[in-house]
Motif scaffolding. Structure first.
Motif, PDB file in Angstrom:
ATOM      1  N   PRO A 201      91.307 -43.740  48.157  1.00 56.89           N
ATOM      2  CA  PRO A 201      92.180 -44.725  47.514  1.00 56.89           C
ATOM      3  C   PRO A 201      91.484 -46.061  47.303  1.00 56.89           C
ATOM      4  O   PRO A 201      90.646 -46.467  48.098  1.00 56.89           O
ATOM      5  CB  PRO A 201      93.351 -44.866  48.483  1.00 56.89           C
ATOM      6  CG  PRO A 201      92.881 -44.301  49.766  1.00 56.89           C
ATOM      7  CD  PRO A 201      91.819 -43.305  49.460  1.00 56.89           C
ATOM      8  N   ALA A 202      91.830 -46.721  46.209  1.00 55.97           N
ATOM      9  CA  ALA A 202      91.260 -48.037  45.907  1.00 55.97           C
ATOM     10  C   ALA A 202      92.286 -48.847  45.132  1.00 55.97           C
ATOM     11  O   ALA A 202      93.171 -48.286  44.484  1.00 55.97           O
ATOM     12  CB  ALA A 202      89.987 -47.900  45.087  1.00 55.97           C
ATOM     13  N   ASN A 203      92.158 -50.156  45.228  1.00 60.03           N
ATOM     14  CA  ASN A 203      92.958 -51.050  44.388  1.00 60.03           C
ATOM     15  C   ASN A 203      92.160 -51.307  43.123  1.00 60.03           C
ATOM     16  O   ASN A 203      91.016 -51.752  43.207  1.00 60.03           O
ATOM     17  CB  ASN A 203      93.199 -52.385  45.094  1.00 60.03           C
ATOM     18  CG  ASN A 203      93.883 -52.217  46.431  1.00 60.03           C
ATOM     19  OD1 ASN A 203      94.834 -51.463  46.542  1.00 60.03           O
ATOM     20  ND2 ASN A 203      93.386 -52.918  47.439  1.00 60.03           N
ATOM     21  N   LEU A 204      92.743 -51.028  41.955  1.00 58.71           N
ATOM     22  CA  LEU A 204      92.026 -51.248  40.708  1.00 58.71           C
ATOM     23  C   LEU A 204      92.422 -52.594  40.112  1.00 58.71           C
ATOM     24  O   LEU A 204      93.594 -52.809  39.810  1.00 58.71           O
ATOM     25  CB  LEU A 204      92.326 -50.137  39.692  1.00 58.71           C
ATOM     26  CG  LEU A 204      92.091 -48.698  40.151  1.00 58.71           C
ATOM     27  CD1 LEU A 204      92.202 -47.748  38.970  1.00 58.71           C
ATOM     28  CD2 LEU A 204      90.764 -48.526  40.841  1.00 58.71           C
TER      29      LEU A 204
END
Lengths: 397, 99
Positions: A201-204
Protein backbone atom coordinates in the motif's frame (compact mmCIF):
# COMPACT_ATOMS: atom_id res chain seq x y z
CA UNK A 1 -7.04 -1.18 -46.08
CA UNK A 2 -8.66 2.21 -46.68
CA UNK A 3 -12.14 3.03 -45.38
CA UNK A 4 -14.29 6.13 -45.73
CA UNK A 5 -15.56 7.25 -42.35
CA UNK A 6 -15.90 10.23 -40.01
CA UNK A 7 -13.07 11.74 -37.96
CA UNK A 8 -14.67 10.43 -34.78
CA UNK A 9 -14.65 6.89 -36.17
CA UNK A 10 -11.02 7.36 -37.23
CA UNK A 11 -10.21 8.26 -33.61
CA UNK A 12 -12.13 5.22 -32.34
CA UNK A 13 -10.15 2.95 -34.67
CA UNK A 14 -6.95 4.51 -33.36
CA UNK A 15 -7.97 3.71 -29.78
CA UNK A 16 -8.90 0.16 -30.80
CA UNK A 17 -5.59 -0.37 -32.62
CA UNK A 18 -3.73 0.99 -29.58
CA UNK A 19 -5.51 -1.66 -27.50
CA UNK A 20 -6.77 0.72 -24.81
CA UNK A 21 -7.92 -1.31 -21.80
CA UNK A 22 -10.19 1.11 -19.94
CA UNK A 23 -12.51 3.64 -21.56
CA UNK A 24 -14.65 6.08 -19.61
CA UNK A 25 -16.43 9.00 -21.23
CA UNK A 26 -19.52 11.13 -20.93
CA UNK A 27 -21.36 12.14 -24.10
CA UNK A 28 -20.98 15.69 -25.38
CA UNK A 29 -21.37 17.01 -28.92
CA UNK A 30 -19.32 16.74 -31.15
CA UNK A 31 -17.31 14.02 -29.36
CA UNK A 32 -20.22 11.61 -28.72
CA UNK A 33 -19.98 9.40 -31.87
CA UNK A 34 -16.36 8.59 -30.97
CA UNK A 35 -17.19 7.00 -27.64
CA UNK A 36 -20.38 5.46 -29.05
CA UNK A 37 -18.19 3.69 -31.61
CA UNK A 38 -15.86 2.50 -28.87
CA UNK A 39 -18.77 1.11 -26.84
CA UNK A 40 -19.84 -0.76 -30.00
CA UNK A 41 -16.35 -2.22 -30.37
CA UNK A 42 -16.33 -3.36 -26.74
CA UNK A 43 -19.90 -4.71 -26.86
CA UNK A 44 -19.17 -6.68 -30.05
CA UNK A 45 -16.07 -8.21 -28.48
CA UNK A 46 -13.79 -6.55 -31.03
CA UNK A 47 -11.96 -4.72 -28.22
CA UNK A 48 -10.87 -6.30 -24.97
CA UNK A 49 -11.55 -3.30 -22.79
CA UNK A 50 -13.65 -2.20 -19.84
CA UNK A 51 -16.14 0.47 -20.96
CA UNK A 52 -17.17 2.30 -17.81
CA UNK A 53 -20.25 4.54 -18.08
CA UNK A 54 -20.00 7.59 -15.83
CA UNK A 55 -22.24 10.46 -14.80
CA UNK A 56 -19.88 13.32 -15.70
CA UNK A 57 -16.62 14.26 -17.36
CA UNK A 58 -15.04 14.78 -13.94
CA UNK A 59 -15.78 11.14 -13.19
CA UNK A 60 -14.67 10.03 -16.66
CA UNK A 61 -11.18 11.35 -16.14
CA UNK A 62 -11.19 10.16 -12.50
CA UNK A 63 -11.84 6.62 -13.77
CA UNK A 64 -8.96 6.99 -16.25
CA UNK A 65 -6.68 8.27 -13.47
CA UNK A 66 -7.52 5.25 -11.32
CA UNK A 67 -7.11 2.83 -14.25
CA UNK A 68 -3.83 4.36 -15.32
CA UNK A 69 -2.56 4.22 -11.72
CA UNK A 70 -2.99 0.44 -11.78
CA UNK A 71 -1.03 0.19 -15.03
CA UNK A 72 -3.92 -0.02 -17.52
CA UNK A 73 -3.99 1.85 -20.83
CA UNK A 74 -6.80 4.38 -20.40
CA UNK A 75 -8.75 6.55 -22.84
CA UNK A 76 -11.35 9.28 -22.63
CA UNK A 77 -12.67 11.97 -24.94
CA UNK A 78 -14.60 15.17 -24.56
CA UNK A 79 -15.35 18.64 -25.95
CA UNK A 80 -15.82 22.20 -24.76
CA UNK A 81 -17.66 22.50 -21.43
CA UNK A 82 -17.07 18.79 -20.84
CA UNK A 83 -13.33 19.46 -20.89
CA UNK A 84 -13.85 22.36 -18.50
CA UNK A 85 -15.85 20.14 -16.15
CA UNK A 86 -12.85 17.80 -15.82
CA UNK A 87 -10.28 20.57 -15.32
CA UNK A 88 -9.42 19.65 -11.73
CA UNK A 89 -8.64 16.10 -12.80
CA UNK A 90 -6.76 17.30 -15.91
CA UNK A 91 -4.17 19.01 -13.76
CA UNK A 92 -4.17 16.00 -11.44
CA UNK A 93 -3.46 13.52 -14.26
CA UNK A 94 -0.48 15.60 -15.40
CA UNK A 95 0.93 16.09 -11.90
CA UNK A 96 0.47 12.38 -11.19
CA UNK A 97 2.38 11.65 -14.41
CA UNK A 98 -0.24 9.25 -15.79
CA UNK A 99 0.01 8.43 -19.53
CA UNK A 100 -3.68 8.87 -20.32
CA UNK A 101 -4.68 9.73 -23.89
CA UNK A 102 -7.71 11.93 -24.47
CA UNK A 103 -9.28 13.17 -27.68
CA UNK A 104 -10.51 16.75 -27.45
CA UNK A 105 -12.97 17.34 -30.28
CA UNK A 106 -12.60 21.11 -30.41
CA UNK A 107 -15.71 23.20 -29.81
CA UNK A 108 -16.37 26.71 -28.56
CA UNK A 109 -17.28 27.19 -24.90
CA UNK A 110 -20.30 28.91 -23.38
CA UNK A 111 -21.64 31.41 -22.57
CA UNK A 112 -23.37 32.08 -24.86
CA UNK A 113 -24.06 28.44 -25.52
CA UNK A 114 -22.50 27.08 -28.70
CA UNK A 115 -21.88 23.59 -30.03
CA UNK A 116 -19.79 24.61 -33.04
CA UNK A 117 -16.08 24.53 -33.64
CA UNK A 118 -13.31 26.74 -32.36
CA UNK A 119 -10.18 26.03 -30.26
CA UNK A 120 -10.99 27.85 -27.02
CA UNK A 121 -11.63 24.60 -25.10
CA UNK A 122 -8.20 23.02 -25.56
CA UNK A 123 -6.49 26.43 -25.55
CA UNK A 124 -7.88 27.15 -22.09
CA UNK A 125 -5.99 24.05 -20.87
CA UNK A 126 -2.65 24.71 -22.55
CA UNK A 127 -1.01 25.26 -19.12
CA UNK A 128 -2.39 22.10 -17.50
CA UNK A 129 0.83 20.14 -18.06
CA UNK A 130 -0.60 17.89 -20.79
CA UNK A 131 0.98 17.39 -24.18
CA UNK A 132 -1.27 18.86 -26.90
CA UNK A 133 -1.18 17.70 -30.51
CA UNK A 134 -3.50 19.10 -33.21
CA UNK A 135 -4.67 17.11 -36.25
CA UNK A 136 -5.50 18.42 -39.71
CA UNK A 137 -7.23 15.40 -41.27
CA UNK A 138 -8.64 11.95 -40.51
CA UNK A 139 -5.41 10.08 -41.21
CA UNK A 140 -3.60 12.33 -38.76
CA UNK A 141 -6.27 11.63 -36.12
CA UNK A 142 -5.87 7.84 -36.24
CA UNK A 143 -2.07 8.01 -36.55
CA UNK A 144 -1.78 10.58 -33.76
CA UNK A 145 -3.89 8.57 -31.30
CA UNK A 146 -1.57 5.57 -31.77
CA UNK A 147 1.60 7.67 -31.46
CA UNK A 148 0.07 9.52 -28.47
CA UNK A 149 0.11 6.33 -26.39
CA UNK A 150 3.73 5.71 -27.33
CA UNK A 151 4.65 9.27 -26.40
CA UNK A 152 2.59 9.41 -23.19
CA UNK A 153 3.97 6.11 -21.90
CA UNK A 154 7.57 7.02 -22.80
CA UNK A 155 7.54 10.34 -20.97
CA UNK A 156 4.86 9.61 -18.32
CA UNK A 157 2.78 12.61 -19.33
CA UNK A 158 -0.85 12.57 -20.57
CA UNK A 159 -1.59 13.58 -24.16
CA UNK A 160 -4.52 15.49 -25.67
CA UNK A 161 -5.20 14.69 -29.31
CA UNK A 162 -7.14 17.71 -30.58
CA UNK A 163 -9.20 17.81 -33.78
CA UNK A 164 -11.83 20.18 -35.09
CA UNK A 165 -15.45 19.53 -34.18
CA UNK A 166 -17.69 18.87 -37.26
CA UNK A 167 -15.02 19.98 -39.75
CA UNK A 168 -13.16 16.74 -38.98
CA UNK A 169 -15.29 14.90 -36.41
CA UNK A 170 -18.45 14.66 -38.56
CA UNK A 171 -17.14 14.78 -42.13
CA UNK A 172 -16.25 11.64 -44.07
CA UNK A 173 -12.83 11.08 -45.60
CA UNK A 174 -10.85 8.06 -46.70
CA UNK A 175 -8.09 6.95 -44.35
CA UNK A 176 -5.90 3.89 -43.97
CA UNK A 177 -6.62 1.33 -41.27
CA UNK A 178 -3.25 -0.20 -40.59
CA UNK A 179 -3.06 -3.93 -39.78
CA UNK A 180 -3.31 -4.51 -36.01
CA UNK A 181 -0.20 -6.75 -36.09
CA UNK A 182 1.86 -3.89 -37.52
CA UNK A 183 0.57 -1.52 -34.82
CA UNK A 184 1.39 -4.14 -32.15
CA UNK A 185 4.94 -4.29 -33.52
CA UNK A 186 5.15 -0.48 -33.41
CA UNK A 187 3.50 0.25 -30.07
CA UNK A 188 5.00 -1.70 -27.15
CA UNK A 189 2.66 -2.77 -24.35
CA UNK A 190 2.38 -0.35 -21.43
CA UNK A 191 4.83 -1.25 -18.70
CA UNK A 192 4.41 1.32 -15.93
CA UNK A 193 7.41 2.18 -13.77
CA UNK A 194 5.02 2.24 -10.81
CA UNK A 195 1.60 0.63 -10.53
CA UNK A 196 -0.83 0.56 -7.63
CA UNK A 197 -0.43 -2.74 -5.78
CA UNK A 198 -2.65 -3.70 -2.81
CA UNK A 199 0.17 -5.91 -1.48
CA UNK A 200 2.33 -2.79 -1.04
CA UNK A 201 0.00 0.00 0.00
CA UNK A 202 1.05 3.57 -0.72
CA UNK A 203 -0.41 7.06 -0.62
CA UNK A 204 -0.48 8.45 -4.16
CA UNK A 205 0.12 12.17 -4.48
CA UNK A 206 -1.00 13.04 -0.96
CA UNK A 207 -0.36 16.43 0.62
CA UNK A 208 3.21 17.24 -0.39
CA UNK A 209 4.78 19.81 1.86
CA UNK A 210 6.42 22.98 0.55
CA UNK A 211 9.82 21.67 1.63
CA UNK A 212 11.52 18.34 0.96
CA UNK A 213 11.18 15.83 3.80
CA UNK A 214 12.58 12.50 4.95
CA UNK A 215 10.31 9.57 4.04
CA UNK A 216 9.69 6.65 6.40
CA UNK A 217 13.08 5.17 5.47
CA UNK A 218 14.83 8.44 6.23
CA UNK A 219 15.60 9.17 2.55
CA UNK A 220 14.81 12.66 1.29
CA UNK A 221 11.55 12.78 -0.69
CA UNK A 222 10.82 15.54 -3.22
CA UNK A 223 8.53 18.43 -2.33
CA UNK A 224 5.82 19.94 -4.53
CA UNK A 225 8.27 22.19 -6.35
CA UNK A 226 10.63 19.32 -7.31
CA UNK A 227 7.71 17.25 -8.63
CA UNK A 228 6.45 20.19 -10.70
CA UNK A 229 9.94 21.06 -11.96
CA UNK A 230 10.31 17.45 -13.13
CA UNK A 231 7.03 17.78 -15.06
CA UNK A 232 8.29 20.88 -16.85
CA UNK A 233 11.73 19.43 -17.62
CA UNK A 234 10.19 16.19 -18.90
CA UNK A 235 7.72 18.13 -21.07
CA UNK A 236 10.66 19.97 -22.68
CA UNK A 237 12.47 16.64 -23.18
CA UNK A 238 9.27 15.25 -24.74
CA UNK A 239 9.91 17.45 -27.80
CA UNK A 240 12.79 15.20 -28.92
CA UNK A 241 10.82 12.07 -28.00
CA UNK A 242 7.95 13.29 -30.21
CA UNK A 243 10.38 13.60 -33.13
CA UNK A 244 11.84 10.11 -32.47
CA UNK A 245 8.41 8.50 -32.38
CA UNK A 246 7.37 10.34 -35.57
CA UNK A 247 10.51 9.05 -37.27
CA UNK A 248 9.80 5.46 -36.18
CA UNK A 249 6.21 5.81 -37.38
CA UNK A 250 7.34 7.19 -40.75
CA UNK A 251 9.74 4.28 -41.23
CA UNK A 252 7.06 1.72 -40.30
CA UNK A 253 4.06 3.22 -42.11
CA UNK A 254 5.33 5.86 -44.57
CA UNK A 255 3.29 8.65 -43.00
CA UNK A 256 4.36 11.65 -40.90
CA UNK A 257 7.66 13.45 -41.05
CA UNK A 258 6.45 16.77 -39.59
CA UNK A 259 6.10 16.25 -35.85
CA UNK A 260 6.17 19.96 -34.91
CA UNK A 261 4.90 22.06 -37.82
CA UNK A 262 3.57 20.85 -41.14
CA UNK A 263 4.81 23.28 -43.82
CA UNK A 264 3.26 23.79 -47.26
CA UNK A 265 5.08 25.79 -49.97
CA UNK A 266 7.29 27.36 -47.30
CA UNK A 267 10.72 26.68 -48.85
CA UNK A 268 11.01 30.02 -50.71
CA UNK A 269 8.21 31.83 -48.89
CA UNK A 270 8.66 35.42 -47.73
CA UNK A 271 5.42 35.13 -45.77
CA UNK A 272 4.19 32.16 -43.74
CA UNK A 273 0.67 31.71 -42.37
CA UNK A 274 0.55 29.71 -39.11
CA UNK A 275 -2.45 28.07 -37.45
CA UNK A 276 -3.73 25.04 -35.56
CA UNK A 277 -5.82 22.15 -36.86
CA UNK A 278 -7.66 21.67 -40.13
CA UNK A 279 -7.48 25.39 -40.97
CA UNK A 280 -3.94 24.86 -42.29
CA UNK A 281 -5.32 22.62 -45.08
CA UNK A 282 -7.98 25.23 -45.88
CA UNK A 283 -5.20 27.83 -46.08
CA UNK A 284 -3.32 25.68 -48.63
CA UNK A 285 -5.94 26.64 -51.25
CA UNK A 286 -5.48 30.29 -50.28
CA UNK A 287 -1.70 29.96 -50.56
CA UNK A 288 -2.06 28.42 -54.03
CA UNK A 289 -4.27 31.32 -55.14
CA UNK A 290 -1.88 33.96 -53.78
CA UNK A 291 1.10 32.20 -55.38
CA UNK A 292 -0.68 32.70 -58.72
CA UNK A 293 -0.76 36.43 -57.91
CA UNK A 294 3.02 36.29 -57.49
CA UNK A 295 3.09 36.44 -53.69
CA UNK A 296 5.73 34.14 -52.13
CA UNK A 297 3.58 32.74 -49.33
CA UNK A 298 3.32 29.39 -47.55
CA UNK A 299 1.39 27.93 -44.63
CA UNK A 300 2.42 25.83 -41.63
CA UNK A 301 0.05 23.94 -39.35
CA UNK A 302 1.27 23.60 -35.77
CA UNK A 303 1.05 19.91 -34.79
CA UNK A 304 2.71 19.98 -31.37
CA UNK A 305 1.46 22.95 -29.33
CA UNK A 306 2.50 21.86 -25.82
CA UNK A 307 5.37 21.46 -25.20
CA UNK A 308 5.90 24.38 -27.57
CA UNK A 309 8.51 23.55 -30.25
CA UNK A 310 10.36 26.92 -30.07
CA UNK A 311 13.35 25.80 -32.09
CA UNK A 312 11.23 24.45 -34.95
CA UNK A 313 9.29 27.74 -34.97
CA UNK A 314 12.56 29.70 -35.12
CA UNK A 315 13.92 27.45 -37.89
CA UNK A 316 10.76 27.92 -39.94
CA UNK A 317 10.10 31.62 -39.43
CA UNK A 318 13.36 33.49 -38.90
CA UNK A 319 14.38 35.33 -42.08
CA UNK A 320 10.81 35.65 -43.41
CA UNK A 321 9.17 39.05 -43.85
CA UNK A 322 6.09 38.17 -41.78
CA UNK A 323 4.39 35.31 -39.98
CA UNK A 324 0.60 35.54 -40.05
CA UNK A 325 -1.11 33.70 -37.19
CA UNK A 326 -4.74 32.67 -37.75
CA UNK A 327 -6.46 31.61 -34.54
CA UNK A 328 -9.80 30.17 -33.53
CA UNK A 329 -9.20 31.17 -29.89
CA UNK A 330 -7.64 33.95 -27.89
CA UNK A 331 -6.39 34.86 -24.46
CA UNK A 332 -9.21 37.26 -23.64
CA UNK A 333 -8.05 40.74 -22.80
CA UNK A 334 -4.70 40.17 -24.47
CA UNK A 335 -4.14 38.47 -27.83
CA UNK A 336 -4.16 35.11 -29.57
CA UNK A 337 -2.32 32.55 -27.43
CA UNK A 338 -0.46 30.98 -30.38
CA UNK A 339 0.43 34.49 -31.56
CA UNK A 340 1.95 35.28 -28.16
CA UNK A 341 3.85 31.98 -28.10
CA UNK A 342 5.28 32.54 -31.58
CA UNK A 343 6.34 36.09 -30.76
CA UNK A 344 8.02 34.85 -27.57
CA UNK A 345 9.90 32.16 -29.49
CA UNK A 346 11.12 34.67 -32.08
CA UNK A 347 12.02 37.45 -29.63
CA UNK A 348 15.70 36.40 -29.11
CA UNK A 349 16.31 36.22 -32.90
CA UNK A 350 17.85 39.26 -34.58
CA UNK A 351 16.33 38.53 -38.00
CA UNK A 352 12.81 37.95 -36.70
CA UNK A 353 9.79 38.53 -38.95
CA UNK A 354 6.81 40.77 -38.27
CA UNK A 355 4.02 38.75 -36.68
CA UNK A 356 0.33 39.37 -37.40
CA UNK A 357 -2.70 37.94 -35.64
CA UNK A 358 -6.16 37.21 -37.06
CA UNK A 359 -8.96 35.89 -34.83
CA UNK A 360 -11.65 34.02 -36.77
CA UNK A 361 -14.23 31.25 -36.72
CA UNK A 362 -15.22 31.58 -33.06
CA UNK A 363 -18.28 29.50 -32.16
CA UNK A 364 -18.38 28.08 -35.67
CA UNK A 365 -18.59 31.42 -37.53
CA UNK A 366 -18.05 30.43 -41.15
CA UNK A 367 -14.46 30.84 -42.30
CA UNK A 368 -14.80 32.01 -45.88
CA UNK A 369 -11.94 31.45 -48.29
CA UNK A 370 -12.48 35.05 -49.44
CA UNK A 371 -11.80 36.32 -45.90
CA UNK A 372 -8.60 34.29 -45.68
CA UNK A 373 -7.55 35.41 -49.14
CA UNK A 374 -8.17 39.11 -48.42
CA UNK A 375 -6.49 39.13 -45.01
CA UNK A 376 -3.47 37.09 -46.06
CA UNK A 377 -3.04 39.21 -49.19
CA UNK A 378 -3.21 42.41 -47.10
CA UNK A 379 -0.64 41.00 -44.65
CA UNK A 380 1.71 40.16 -47.51
CA UNK A 381 1.22 43.38 -49.53
CA UNK A 382 1.30 45.84 -46.62
CA UNK A 383 3.00 43.98 -43.77
CA UNK A 384 3.91 47.19 -41.90
CA UNK A 385 0.31 48.41 -41.76
CA UNK A 386 -1.20 45.59 -39.66
CA UNK A 387 0.17 46.35 -36.19
CA UNK A 388 0.63 44.32 -33.04
CA UNK A 389 -2.90 43.48 -32.05
CA UNK A 390 -5.43 40.84 -33.03
CA UNK A 391 -7.57 41.65 -36.08
CA UNK A 392 -11.01 40.04 -36.06
CA UNK A 393 -12.11 38.44 -39.32
CA UNK A 394 -15.71 37.89 -40.30
CA UNK A 395 -17.39 40.14 -37.71
CA UNK A 396 -20.77 41.16 -39.14
CA UNK A 397 -22.08 43.66 -36.60
CA UNK B 1 26.26 11.11 -17.89
CA UNK B 2 23.17 8.99 -18.37
CA UNK B 3 19.98 11.00 -18.56
CA UNK B 4 17.45 10.61 -15.81
CA UNK B 5 14.41 8.47 -16.71
CA UNK B 6 11.11 10.26 -17.29
CA UNK B 7 8.90 10.77 -14.26
CA UNK B 8 11.26 8.87 -11.99
CA UNK B 9 10.38 10.90 -8.91
CA UNK B 10 6.92 10.39 -7.47
CA UNK B 11 5.27 12.12 -4.58
CA UNK B 12 3.95 8.69 -3.54
CA UNK B 13 4.57 7.74 0.07
CA UNK B 14 4.25 4.61 2.12
CA UNK B 15 2.16 4.50 5.27
CA UNK B 16 4.35 4.85 8.35
CA UNK B 17 5.33 7.27 11.07
CA UNK B 18 6.77 10.56 9.95
CA UNK B 19 5.76 10.45 6.33
CA UNK B 20 4.17 13.86 6.54
CA UNK B 21 7.31 15.30 8.10
CA UNK B 22 7.98 15.98 11.80
CA UNK B 23 4.56 17.42 12.54
CA UNK B 24 5.52 18.04 16.18
CA UNK B 25 6.88 21.38 15.02
CA UNK B 26 3.30 22.50 14.32
CA UNK B 27 2.52 22.33 18.08
CA UNK B 28 1.79 25.49 20.01
CA UNK B 29 0.88 23.78 23.28
CA UNK B 30 2.28 20.51 24.58
CA UNK B 31 0.11 17.90 26.38
CA UNK B 32 1.80 16.80 29.63
CA UNK B 33 0.49 13.80 31.60
CA UNK B 34 0.35 14.07 35.40
CA UNK B 35 1.15 10.47 36.43
CA UNK B 36 -0.29 11.13 39.89
CA UNK B 37 -3.72 11.49 38.25
CA UNK B 38 -3.40 9.19 35.17
CA UNK B 39 -5.57 6.09 35.78
CA UNK B 40 -3.32 3.32 34.34
CA UNK B 41 -0.24 4.90 35.91
CA UNK B 42 -1.90 5.34 39.30
CA UNK B 43 -3.40 1.82 39.42
CA UNK B 44 -0.61 0.11 37.47
CA UNK B 45 -3.30 -1.65 35.41
CA UNK B 46 -4.05 -1.57 31.63
CA UNK B 47 -7.18 0.49 32.18
CA UNK B 48 -8.73 3.64 30.68
CA UNK B 49 -6.38 4.59 27.78
CA UNK B 50 -9.01 7.11 26.67
CA UNK B 51 -6.20 9.36 25.40
CA UNK B 52 -4.84 6.50 23.24
CA UNK B 53 -8.34 5.87 21.86
CA UNK B 54 -8.99 9.50 20.94
CA UNK B 55 -5.57 10.62 19.67
CA UNK B 56 -6.19 11.30 15.93
CA UNK B 57 -2.48 10.98 15.12
CA UNK B 58 -1.83 7.77 17.07
CA UNK B 59 1.06 9.31 18.97
CA UNK B 60 0.05 8.15 22.47
CA UNK B 61 1.20 4.66 23.44
CA UNK B 62 -1.03 2.03 25.08
CA UNK B 63 1.50 1.46 27.84
CA UNK B 64 1.83 2.00 31.58
CA UNK B 65 2.31 4.88 31.78
CA UNK B 66 1.08 6.18 28.40
CA UNK B 67 3.86 8.01 26.51
CA UNK B 68 3.31 10.85 24.03
CA UNK B 69 5.59 11.01 20.97
CA UNK B 70 6.35 14.73 20.78
CA UNK B 71 8.06 14.38 17.37
CA UNK B 72 4.62 13.98 15.78
CA UNK B 73 2.08 15.28 18.36
CA UNK B 74 0.48 18.37 16.77
CA UNK B 75 -0.94 19.61 20.07
CA UNK B 76 -4.60 19.31 19.12
CA UNK B 77 -5.68 19.06 22.81
CA UNK B 78 -8.17 16.23 22.19
CA UNK B 79 -6.41 14.01 24.78
CA UNK B 80 -6.57 16.77 27.38
CA UNK B 81 -10.25 17.35 26.62
CA UNK B 82 -11.14 13.63 26.83
CA UNK B 83 -9.05 12.51 29.82
CA UNK B 84 -11.63 11.53 32.53
CA UNK B 85 -9.09 12.15 35.32
CA UNK B 86 -8.04 15.60 34.09
CA UNK B 87 -4.48 14.24 34.11
CA UNK B 88 -3.39 16.00 30.91
CA UNK B 89 -2.65 19.72 30.82
CA UNK B 90 -1.60 21.79 27.84
CA UNK B 91 1.62 23.65 28.50
CA UNK B 92 2.78 26.52 26.30
CA UNK B 93 5.70 25.42 24.08
CA UNK B 94 7.58 28.66 24.78
CA UNK B 95 8.30 27.36 28.30
CA UNK B 96 10.20 24.37 26.83
CA UNK B 97 12.12 26.61 24.39
CA UNK B 98 13.34 28.70 27.37
CA UNK B 99 14.48 25.49 29.07
Amino acid sequence: MHIIESGNVAAAHGVKLARAQVIAAYPITPQTPLTEKLSEFVEAGEMKAQYIPVESEHSALSVCIAASSTGARAFTATSANGLLYMVEQLHWAAGARLPIVMCVVNRGIGAPWTVWNDHQDAMSQRDAGWIQIYCADHQQIIDTVIQAYYLAETVSIPVMVCYDGYILSHTYMPFELTDPEKIDAFLPPYKPAYALDPANPANLNTVTLPDIRPDIRGQMAPGYMEIRHDLHVDLRRAIDVTADIDKKFSVAFGRGGNPFLEPYRCDDAEFVAVCLGSLSYHLRDVVDALRKEGIAVGVAGVRLYRPFPDQAVINLLVGRKAAIVFEKALSYGNQGALYGDIKAALYPCADRPLVHNYILGLGGREIQTAHLLDSLRTSCRTPDAIGDKPVWLGLKM
Amino acid sequence: MKEKPFGYRKSHSEPGPGDGGRTGSWRVKRPVIDLEKCIPAKRNKPACFTCWVFCPDNVISRTIPPVIDYQYCKGCEICAEECPADAITMVDETIFIKE
